[in-house]
Design a protein around this motif. Sequence first.
Motif, PDB file in Angstrom:
ATOM      1  N   CYS A  96      16.252   3.661  17.474  1.00  0.00           N
ATOM      2  CA  CYS A  96      14.895   2.979  17.962  1.00  0.00           C
ATOM      3  C   CYS A  96      14.517   1.772  17.142  1.00  0.00           C
ATOM      4  CB  CYS A  96      14.092   4.011  18.178  1.00  0.00           C
ATOM      5  SG  CYS A  96      14.391   5.081  19.573  1.00  0.00           S
ATOM      6  N   GLY A  97      14.496   2.401  15.607  1.00  0.00           N
ATOM      7  CA  GLY A  97      14.070   1.407  14.634  1.00  0.00           C
ATOM      8  C   GLY A  97      14.829   0.108  14.643  1.00  0.00           C
ATOM      9  N   ALA A  98      16.175   0.237  14.935  1.00  0.00           N
ATOM     10  CA  ALA A  98      16.960  -1.027  14.747  1.00  0.00           C
ATOM     11  C   ALA A  98      16.870  -1.737  16.276  1.00  0.00           C
ATOM     12  CB  ALA A  98      18.444  -0.556  14.462  1.00  0.00           C
ATOM     13  N   GLY A  99      16.099  -1.396  17.068  1.00  0.00           N
ATOM     14  CA  GLY A  99      16.006  -2.174  18.291  1.00  0.00           C
ATOM     15  C   GLY A  99      17.148  -1.854  19.409  1.00  0.00           C
ATOM     16  N   GLU A 100      17.922  -0.673  19.187  1.00  0.00           N
ATOM     17  CA  GLU A 100      19.030  -0.326  20.189  1.00  0.00           C
ATOM     18  C   GLU A 100      18.587   0.660  21.281  1.00  0.00           C
ATOM     19  OE1 GLU A 100      22.760   0.496  18.210  1.00  0.00           O
ATOM     20  OE2 GLU A 100      22.126  -0.506  16.483  1.00  0.00           O
ATOM     21  N   ALA A 101      17.340   1.057  20.984  1.00  0.00           N
ATOM     22  CA  ALA A 101      16.715   2.006  22.134  1.00  0.00           C
ATOM     23  C   ALA A 101      15.258   1.612  22.104  1.00  0.00           C
ATOM     24  CB  ALA A 101      17.013   3.447  21.853  1.00  0.00           C
ATOM     25  N   ASP A 102      14.369   2.049  23.320  1.00  0.00           N
ATOM     26  CA  ASP A 102      13.193   1.695  23.545  1.00  0.00           C
ATOM     27  C   ASP A 102      12.303   2.848  23.441  1.00  0.00           C
ATOM     28  OD1 ASP A 102      13.777  -1.160  24.176  1.00  0.00           O
ATOM     29  OD2 ASP A 102      14.847  -0.099  25.818  1.00  0.00           O
ATOM     30  N   VAL A 103      12.965   4.116  23.537  1.00  0.00           N
ATOM     31  CA  VAL A 103      11.861   5.237  23.185  1.00  0.00           C
ATOM     32  C   VAL A 103      12.873   6.409  22.684  1.00  0.00           C
ATOM     33  CG1 VAL A 103      10.907   7.110  24.709  1.00  0.00           C
ATOM     34  CG2 VAL A 103      11.021   4.836  25.549  1.00  0.00           C
ATOM     35  N   LEU A 104      12.147   7.205  21.916  1.00  0.00           N
ATOM     36  CA  LEU A 104      12.652   8.246  20.902  1.00  0.00           C
ATOM     37  C   LEU A 104      12.329   9.593  21.876  1.00  0.00           C
ATOM     38  CD1 LEU A 104      14.387   9.382  18.718  1.00  0.00           C
ATOM     39  CD2 LEU A 104      12.181   9.304  17.608  1.00  0.00           C
ATOM     40  N   MET A 105      13.252  10.385  22.149  1.00  0.00           N
ATOM     41  CA  MET A 105      12.888  11.639  22.966  1.00  0.00           C
ATOM     42  C   MET A 105      13.689  12.885  22.383  1.00  0.00           C
ATOM     43  SD  MET A 105      14.323  12.531  26.840  1.00  0.00           S
ATOM     44  CE  MET A 105      14.269  14.473  27.542  1.00  0.00           C
ATOM     45  N   LYS A 106      12.747  13.890  22.165  1.00  0.00           N
ATOM     46  CA  LYS A 106      13.098  15.025  21.542  1.00  0.00           C
ATOM     47  C   LYS A 106      14.174  15.959  22.358  1.00  0.00           C
ATOM     48  CE  LYS A 106      11.126  19.520  19.553  1.00  0.00           C
ATOM     49  NZ  LYS A 106      11.463  20.461  21.018  1.00  0.00           N
ATOM     50  N   GLY A 107      15.198  16.449  22.030  1.00  0.00           N
ATOM     51  CA  GLY A 107      16.261  17.315  22.636  1.00  0.00           C
ATOM     52  C   GLY A 107      15.939  18.534  22.317  1.00  0.00           C
ATOM     53  N   GLN A 108      17.337  19.163  22.105  1.00  0.00           N
ATOM     54  CA  GLN A 108      17.255  20.649  21.400  1.00  0.00           C
ATOM     55  C   GLN A 108      17.416  20.489  19.690  1.00  0.00           C
ATOM     56  OE1 GLN A 108      17.162  22.959  23.429  1.00  0.00           O
ATOM     57  NE2 GLN A 108      17.912  24.792  22.620  1.00  0.00           N
ATOM     58  N   LEU A 109      16.177  20.331  19.494  1.00  0.00           N
ATOM     59  CA  LEU A 109      15.954  20.346  17.967  1.00  0.00           C
ATOM     60  C   LEU A 109      14.596  20.930  17.720  1.00  0.00           C
ATOM     61  CD1 LEU A 109      15.708  16.922  16.213  1.00  0.00           C
ATOM     62  CD2 LEU A 109      15.420  17.359  18.598  1.00  0.00           C
ATOM     63  N   HIS A 110      14.360  21.394  16.589  1.00  0.00           N
ATOM     64  CA  HIS A 110      12.911  21.716  16.201  1.00  0.00           C
ATOM     65  C   HIS A 110      11.963  20.625  16.018  1.00  0.00           C
ATOM     66  CE1 HIS A 110      15.118  25.423  15.044  1.00  0.00           C
ATOM     67  NE2 HIS A 110      13.868  25.999  15.478  1.00  0.00           N
ATOM     68  N   THR A 111      10.679  20.708  16.180  1.00  0.00           N
ATOM     69  CA  THR A 111       9.759  19.820  16.503  1.00  0.00           C
ATOM     70  C   THR A 111       9.648  19.091  14.945  1.00  0.00           C
ATOM     71  OG1 THR A 111       8.590  20.550  18.310  1.00  0.00           O
ATOM     72  CG2 THR A 111       7.346  19.326  16.905  1.00  0.00           C
ATOM     73  N   ASP A 112       9.371  20.105  14.056  1.00  0.00           N
ATOM     74  CA  ASP A 112       9.177  19.500  12.681  1.00  0.00           C
ATOM     75  C   ASP A 112      10.360  18.599  12.131  1.00  0.00           C
ATOM     76  OD1 ASP A 112      11.070  21.826  12.453  1.00  0.00           O
ATOM     77  OD2 ASP A 112      10.249  22.344  10.392  1.00  0.00           O
ATOM     78  N   VAL A 113      11.638  19.002  12.514  1.00  0.00           N
ATOM     79  CA  VAL A 113      13.032  18.148  12.215  1.00  0.00           C
ATOM     80  C   VAL A 113      12.967  16.790  12.887  1.00  0.00           C
ATOM     81  CG1 VAL A 113      15.203  17.987  12.165  1.00  0.00           C
ATOM     82  CG2 VAL A 113      14.063  20.234  11.756  1.00  0.00           C
TER      83      VAL A 113
END
Length: 311
Positions: A96-113
């Motif tokens: 996302c930071g590099a402009g290769e994606a427009d949205v960041l979505m949480k999958g199967q990982l802990h929220t704090d990570v």
Amino acid sequence: MTSPFLSTREAQVPQDLIARAQTFGAPRVAIARAGAPLPMEAAQEATKAGIMIPVFVGEADMIRAEAAKLNWDISGYALHDTTGEEEAGLTAAGLCGAGEADVLMKGQLHTDVFMKSAVSRNAGLRTGNRFVHIFHISHPDGGKPILISDAAVNVNPDVLTRQSAIVEVKKLLNKLGNDRPKIAILSATESAIPSVPSSMDGKALSDWARENIEGIDVSGPLALDLIISPKAVATKKLTDDPVAGNADAIIVPDIVSGNALFKAFVYLAGGCAAGVVTGAKVPILLTSRADPPAARIASAALAAISCGLPK
């Protein structure tokens, strides 16, 4: 025995929200650690609806296995093979930071990570603005939705953070088609009382908004009944207040009140809650394992609206 206060309605995907999202271009959504049933099902439904282009991040064999269970051919989409939660989070955020994606979505990982990855300086998502979480609550019978901020990210937001929340909520409501949003500042009273700090903050915030933000009506402090009930407004003779009883959004004083309020709308009224984190370079979808499928699809729609990409 089930509590009599709990709604027995299953949350429904708000079709008006989907339709609004479909008027924009589908964003590329980097799904951090996508190889699990819930994120893959949500990604498939959102892709079918034309409101997402998935960018899969995680263990490639797990992602392909989940896609096969759904009879979903994902060969035409980007897939980044990573190992473990931390690598998946950092890779997805970096895309996302590099402009290769427009949205960041949480999958199967802990929220704090996941959030640690999002705020990492190496990810390139920090803009200098405060991160603000916004819930969009739709009622199962339709009608006007209501937005709540902040119920998930900022534990005890100071006045400056809540000023940012007002700005971010206004931006999102404008993208939802509301040209003059009505925003309420929640407290336990409609009077500014020194013994109730949130009421003093509510007055300061509403005064600040009137002086600094155009195209908006802000009122505070207001107790919840005066935010949502025209009958209470009439009884307490606040009918000249443009927000009271007709609010489009609620700015809460802390995470406890915000979290309790959004869950009351969901579990007691049967509403569907879509959530998005704003203030970063890209919208962030902070989904929960407890979220029903409807909430995940609605959140994808909200992210597409927040991006506002041309079609």
